[in-house]
Enzyme design. Structure first.
Site, PDB file in Angstrom:
ATOM      1  N   GLU A 181       0.868  -1.177   0.000  1.00 47.29           N
ATOM      2  CA  GLU A 181       0.000   0.000   0.000  1.00 47.29           C
ATOM      3  C   GLU A 181       0.902   1.224   0.000  1.00 47.29           C
ATOM      4  O   GLU A 181       1.449   1.598   1.043  1.00 47.29           O
ATOM      5  CB  GLU A 181      -0.926  -0.032   1.226  1.00 47.29           C
ATOM      6  CG  GLU A 181      -1.846  -1.240   1.283  1.00 47.29           C
ATOM      7  CD  GLU A 181      -2.805  -1.313   0.106  1.00 47.29           C
ATOM      8  OE1 GLU A 181      -3.071  -0.266  -0.518  1.00 47.29           O
ATOM      9  OE2 GLU A 181      -3.291  -2.414  -0.203  1.00 47.29           O
ATOM     10  N   CYS A 215      -2.041   9.456   2.645  1.00 50.09           N
ATOM     11  CA  CYS A 215      -1.579   8.915   1.364  1.00 50.09           C
ATOM     12  C   CYS A 215      -2.556   9.191   0.223  1.00 50.09           C
ATOM     13  O   CYS A 215      -2.152   9.185  -0.940  1.00 50.09           O
ATOM     14  CB  CYS A 215      -1.307   7.423   1.484  1.00 50.09           C
ATOM     15  SG  CYS A 215      -2.730   6.457   2.023  1.00 50.09           S
TER      16      CYS A 215
END
Length: 427
Positions: A181, A215
Site C-alpha cells: 500500500e 496517502c
C-alpha cells in the site's frame, strides 16, 4: 476479535492521548481516521466472516465426471505487517483484522516515528492475543531490516514507493507474496461547472486532514481556467472557516511528524509563489495550510508526493490535455474530480488509471468496506478493507474430490480409438 473490539472502546482515551503526543491529532480526527474506521472494519468482518470462511463449490467439466470441485480458503501462515507513521494506529490494526480473520499468525511492526502510538499498540495487543499468535516488535530501521531477512508467508507493507521496492526485493529472496500500500501524487480536478464552495470545503478538509500527511490526500489541483480565481478565493474561505485566521492556534490542526519531514516540506516552498499560508514554526513542527501557484509540471513541488499541508494549483482549459498530463506520470493511489457533467466525469474515470477515485468528493471512498482500497502501478499492489482484507490474507486452495466408481477408461492408455470421444467431451 471481539475482545480486540471491546478493548478499543474501553481504551479509546489511551489511543487518543498517544496520537495527540505523536501528531497533535484532536480527538475527532483520531476517531474518524484511526479508531472509528478500525471499529467499522472489525464490525463488518465479524458480521460476514462465517460466509467468507465457507468452502465454495464450483462447477466441474463433464470430462472429469464424477468428480466435484471446491475452493477452500486457508491462511497463508505467518504474516508480517509493517505499519507507517501517518495513521499509526489504524494502518497497523486494520490489516491485522484481515490477517487474524483469515486464521494467520502475525508480527506487527509499528512505526518508530510515532513512538507513543507504537508503545500503546504493543501494550494493547499484548492484552488481547497470545504472543505466539500475534506479536508486536518495536524498533527502528534496523529492526525492519532484520525482519525482512526472515521468512514469512506474506508481507503487508504500507509506506512510500521507495521503501516498497526494498520490501519487495527482500520478499523476493523467499518468494514471499506481498501486499504493498504505497502512495503517489493524487490529482484533483475542479472543472468549470463544479459547485465551487462545496468543492473548496471538501478539498480543504481532505487535504489538510492530518496536516496533509495522508496517502490519498489531494496532492495537487487542476482547476479550469475560467473558475480558477473564484475557486482559490473559496478555498481560502474554507481553510479559514475550518482552522481560523491563525491555524497554529486551532485545536483541530495537527503537526508534522518529525523535524526531517518539516525541513523537507519547507524546502519545497523555496522559490514558490505562495498565495495563502506559508508560515511555519520549527519548534512545534507547524506548517500552515498553504496554497501554491505552481510554475508548471516541471516545478520541484510537482515531482514527488508532498505528504504535507502544501497544495500546488495548476490550471487547465482542455480536459483531455489535463488528463494527458496526469497519464504521463506514475499512476496515483487516488484521483478526484469535481464537476457535474456526466460525460466529463466519465471521461476522467475511463481515460485515467488510479487505485481509487471519487466524483465530487475526496478520501471518502476509504470509509466504504465494500470498496477495496489499494494502488496500481507505483502506488501499490493488492488491496484490503472488508472482504478484500480476508482475501488478501487467504490462499484459496483448489480441491477436486473424485470417487472410486465409476472410473471411465477413456483417459488411460492405450489411447487408440479414444481421441474422438475425448474431443467430444472437451469441445
Amino acid at each position: 476479535m471481539e475482545t480486540l473490539r471491546n478493548l478499543l472502546k474501553t481504551r479509546e482515551k489511551e489511543i487518543f492521548e498517544a496520537l495527540e503526543k505523536d501528531l497533535h491529532k484532536c480527538e475527532f480526527e483520531s476517531f474518524i481516521g484511526e479508531v472509528g474506521i478500525t471499529l467499522d472494519e472489525i464490525n463488518y468482518t465479524l458480521k460476514h466472516l462465517e460466509s467468507w470462511m465457507k468452502t465454495r463449490k464450483v462447477s466441474t467439466p463433464i470430462a472429469l465426471f464424477p468428480a466435484k470441485s471446491y475452493l477452500q480458503p486457508e491462511p497463508y501462515g505467518n504474516t508480517l505487517i509493517l505499519a507507517p507513521w501517518n495513521y499509526p494506529f489504524q494502518l497497523a490494526i486494520s490489516p491485522l483484522v484481515g490477517a487474524i480473520a483469515a486464521g494467520n499468525t502475525a508480527i506487527v511492526k509499528p512505526s518508530e516515528m510515532a513512538p507513543h502510538t507504537s508503545a500503546m499498540i504493543a501494550g494493547l495487543l499484548k492484552d488481547v492475543f497470545d504472543p505466539a499468535h500475534v506479536a508486536v516488535i518495536e524498533g527502528g530501521i534496523d529492526v525492519n531490516q532484520v525482519l525482512l531477512k526472515m521468512r514469512f508467508d506474506l508481507i503487508f507493507f504500507t509506506g512510500s514507493p521507495l521503501v516498497g521496492k526494498l520490501v519487495m526485493r527482500a520478499a523476493a529472496e523467499h518468494l514471499t507474496p506481498v501486499v504493498l500500500e504505497l502512495g503517489g501524487k493524487s490529482p484533483c480536478f475542479v472543472d468549470q461547472d463544479a459547485n465551487l464552495p462545496l468543492a473548496a470545503k471538501r478539498i480543504a478538509w481532505g487535504k489538510f486532514l492530518n496536516a496533509g500527511q495522508t496517502c490519498v490526500a489531494p496532492d495537487y489541483l487542476l482547476v479550469h481556467r475560467s473558475v480558477r480565481v473564484e475557486f482559490v478565493e473559496e478555498l481560502k474561505k474554507a481553510i479559514t472557516k475550518a482552522y481560523g485566521k491563525e491555524p497554529a492556534d486551532s485545536p483541530d490542526y495537527p503537526r508534522i511528524i518529525t523535524e526531517r519531514h518539516f525541513d523537507r516540506l519547507n524546502k519545497l516552498l523555496e522559490g514558490q509563489k505562495i498565495i495563502f499560508g506559508g508560515n511555519s514554526d520549527p519548534a512545534s513542527r507547524y506548517i500552515a495550510p498553504t496554497l501554491v501557484d505552481a510554475n508548471g509540471w516541471s516545478d520541484p513541488i510537482m515531482q514527488d508526493e508532498i505528504f504535507g499541508p502544501l497544495l500546488p494549483i495548476l490550471e487547465f482549459h482542455d480536459l483531455n490535455g489535463a488528463i494527458g498530463n496526469v497519464n504521463a506520470r506514475p499512476k496515483p493511489l487516488a484521483l478526484y474530480y469535481f464537476g457535474n457533467e456526466k460525460d466529463r466525469q466519465n471521461a476522467v474515470l475511463e481515460k485515467t488509471s488510479s487505485g481509487g477515485a471519487c466524483i465530487n468528493d475526496v478520501i471518502s471512498h476509504l470509509a466504504n468496506p465494500n470498496l477495496p482500497f489499494g494502488g496500481v502501478g507505483e502506488s501499490g499492489m493488492g488491496s484490503y478493507h472488508g472482504k478484500k482484507s480476508f482475501d488478501s490474507f487467504t490462499h484459496e486452495k483448489s480441491v477436486l474430490r473424485n470417487y472410486n466408481f465409476p472410473d471411465p477408461p477413456v483417459r488411460y492408455a492405450p489411447y487408440k480409438g479414444k481421441l474422438r470421444l475425448l474431443r467430444y467431451f472437451m469441445g
